[in-house]
Design a protein around this motif. Structure first.
Motif, PDB file in Angstrom:
ATOM      1  N   PRO A  36       0.808  -1.222   0.000  1.00 50.65           N
ATOM      2  CA  PRO A  36       0.000   0.000   0.000  1.00 50.65           C
ATOM      3  C   PRO A  36       0.845   1.277   0.000  1.00 50.65           C
ATOM      4  O   PRO A  36       0.362   2.343  -0.347  1.00 50.65           O
ATOM      5  CB  PRO A  36      -0.824  -0.105   1.282  1.00 50.65           C
ATOM      6  CG  PRO A  36      -0.081  -1.052   2.155  1.00 50.65           C
ATOM      7  CD  PRO A  36       0.665  -1.975   1.243  1.00 50.65           C
ATOM      8  N   ALA A  37       2.112   1.145   0.385  1.00 49.92           N
ATOM      9  CA  ALA A  37       3.014   2.303   0.420  1.00 49.92           C
ATOM     10  C   ALA A  37       4.429   1.810   0.161  1.00 49.92           C
ATOM     11  O   ALA A  37       4.855   0.791   0.710  1.00 49.92           O
ATOM     12  CB  ALA A  37       2.938   2.993   1.776  1.00 49.92           C
ATOM     13  N   TYR A 125       5.568   6.466  -2.470  1.00 50.83           N
ATOM     14  CA  TYR A 125       4.613   6.136  -3.525  1.00 50.83           C
ATOM     15  C   TYR A 125       3.409   5.405  -2.947  1.00 50.83           C
ATOM     16  O   TYR A 125       3.525   4.660  -1.970  1.00 50.83           O
ATOM     17  CB  TYR A 125       5.286   5.254  -4.588  1.00 50.83           C
ATOM     18  CG  TYR A 125       6.402   5.969  -5.297  1.00 50.83           C
ATOM     19  CD1 TYR A 125       6.149   6.722  -6.435  1.00 50.83           C
ATOM     20  CD2 TYR A 125       7.701   5.921  -4.806  1.00 50.83           C
ATOM     21  CE1 TYR A 125       7.169   7.414  -7.070  1.00 50.83           C
ATOM     22  CE2 TYR A 125       8.736   6.603  -5.443  1.00 50.83           C
ATOM     23  CZ  TYR A 125       8.458   7.349  -6.575  1.00 50.83           C
ATOM     24  OH  TYR A 125       9.465   8.038  -7.196  1.00 50.83           O
ATOM     25  N   ASP A 126       2.264   5.594  -3.586  1.00 55.32           N
ATOM     26  CA  ASP A 126       1.042   4.899  -3.171  1.00 55.32           C
ATOM     27  C   ASP A 126       1.029   3.483  -3.754  1.00 55.32           C
ATOM     28  O   ASP A 126       2.002   3.041  -4.388  1.00 55.32           O
ATOM     29  CB  ASP A 126      -0.193   5.706  -3.573  1.00 55.32           C
ATOM     30  CG  ASP A 126      -0.379   5.853  -5.076  1.00 55.32           C
ATOM     31  OD1 ASP A 126       0.257   5.116  -5.873  1.00 55.32           O
ATOM     32  OD2 ASP A 126      -1.188   6.719  -5.476  1.00 55.32           O
ATOM     33  N   GLY A 127      -0.087   2.772  -3.572  1.00 56.67           N
ATOM     34  CA  GLY A 127      -0.212   1.398  -4.048  1.00 56.67           C
ATOM     35  C   GLY A 127      -0.124   1.260  -5.553  1.00 56.67           C
ATOM     36  O   GLY A 127       0.161   0.173  -6.066  1.00 56.67           O
ATOM     37  N   VAL A 132       3.488  10.441  -3.897  1.00 57.28           N
ATOM     38  CA  VAL A 132       2.596  11.214  -3.029  1.00 57.28           C
ATOM     39  C   VAL A 132       3.377  12.106  -2.058  1.00 57.28           C
ATOM     40  O   VAL A 132       2.800  13.026  -1.470  1.00 57.28           O
ATOM     41  CB  VAL A 132       1.628  10.312  -2.231  1.00 57.28           C
ATOM     42  CG1 VAL A 132       0.685   9.571  -3.174  1.00 57.28           C
ATOM     43  CG2 VAL A 132       2.368   9.348  -1.319  1.00 57.28           C
ATOM     44  N   LEU A 160      -1.300   8.277   3.989  1.00 61.01           N
ATOM     45  CA  LEU A 160      -1.436   7.347   2.867  1.00 61.01           C
ATOM     46  C   LEU A 160      -2.060   6.032   3.332  1.00 61.01           C
ATOM     47  O   LEU A 160      -3.008   5.526   2.717  1.00 61.01           O
ATOM     48  CB  LEU A 160      -0.067   7.100   2.235  1.00 61.01           C
ATOM     49  CG  LEU A 160      -0.021   6.119   1.074  1.00 61.01           C
ATOM     50  CD1 LEU A 160      -0.910   6.588  -0.073  1.00 61.01           C
ATOM     51  CD2 LEU A 160       1.425   5.950   0.602  1.00 61.01           C
ATOM     52  N   GLY A 163      -5.732   6.135   4.016  1.00 59.13           N
ATOM     53  CA  GLY A 163      -6.581   6.474   2.878  1.00 59.13           C
ATOM     54  C   GLY A 163      -6.907   7.948   2.787  1.00 59.13           C
ATOM     55  O   GLY A 163      -7.795   8.343   2.039  1.00 59.13           O
TER      56      GLY A 163
END
Length: 192
Positions: A36-37, A125-127, A132, A160, A163
């Motif tokens: 997810p991150a 970075y996001d998923g 981000v 992050l 959500g």
């Protein structure tokens, strides 16, 4: 001489890489997909800015466990800066308690692709592996009285993972400039 991160535009996709780790294995961006991150950190052993926060970084990374994929990358020219060779990086990883792979960017192509400017330089970075957060670990610097907490990076990771939107206003990281091999320096911000 201190340098600031280039502040790459948010939303930029993570450039692919496949690099050798200091322990001899290899790690690619594809190995991190599905988290997810994902945090990509450009580091070095000799830089006082990195040394100042390295234990805090190890603690932060360990605290998130599998919810945050982390890789450290050293892109410095280890011929000119032998403290950044694999043996010394392995000593640093043990000293700082890094629970993540530490990779060697001998060609410096990955640093150029990420537009890394300094050590430390953080890219979260996001998923979907979209940027981000790019900015400081926290407000602590060698010689100031601010404690090392990782508060700036931690706030971004927490948002992050919850959500929530990561605030777009971010402070640039500051550190030692990447030690480019002679003739390998990026020619301009927009072309690296």
């Amino acid at each position: 001489m201190a340098a600031n991160s280039f502040m790459v535009p948010l939303g930029t996709p993570a450039p692919a890489f496949d690099l050798t780790a200091i322990d001899g294995g290899s790690v690619s961006l594809a190995d991190l997909k599905g988290s997810p991150a994902t945090l990509v950190v450009f580091l070095s052993n000799h830089c006082p800015y990195v040394r100042h926060i390295e234990t805090g970084l190890g603690t932060l990374a360990a605290g998130y466990g599998s919810r945050l994929s982390v890789v450290g990358i050293c892109s410095n020219d280890s011929v000119t800066y032998p403290d950044d060779d694999p043996t010394h990086l392995a000593e640093q990883a043990r000293r700082a308690g890094f629970p993540f792979p530490y990779l060697l960017d001998d060609t410096q192509d990955v640093a150029k692709a990420y537009r890394a400017a300094c050590t430390p330089d953080f890219f979260l970075y996001d998923g979907d592996l979209r940027l981000v957060y790019r900015g400081e670990f926290d407000g602590s610097r060698p010689g100031n009285s601010v404690p090392v907490t990782g508060s700036s990076l931690r706030a971004a990771v927490d948002a992050l993972l919850a959500g929530d939107p990561v605030p777009a206003e971010q402070r640039a990281s500051i550190g030692c400039g990447i030690k480019w091999r002679p003739g390998n320096e990026p020619t301009a911000l927009n072309t690296v």
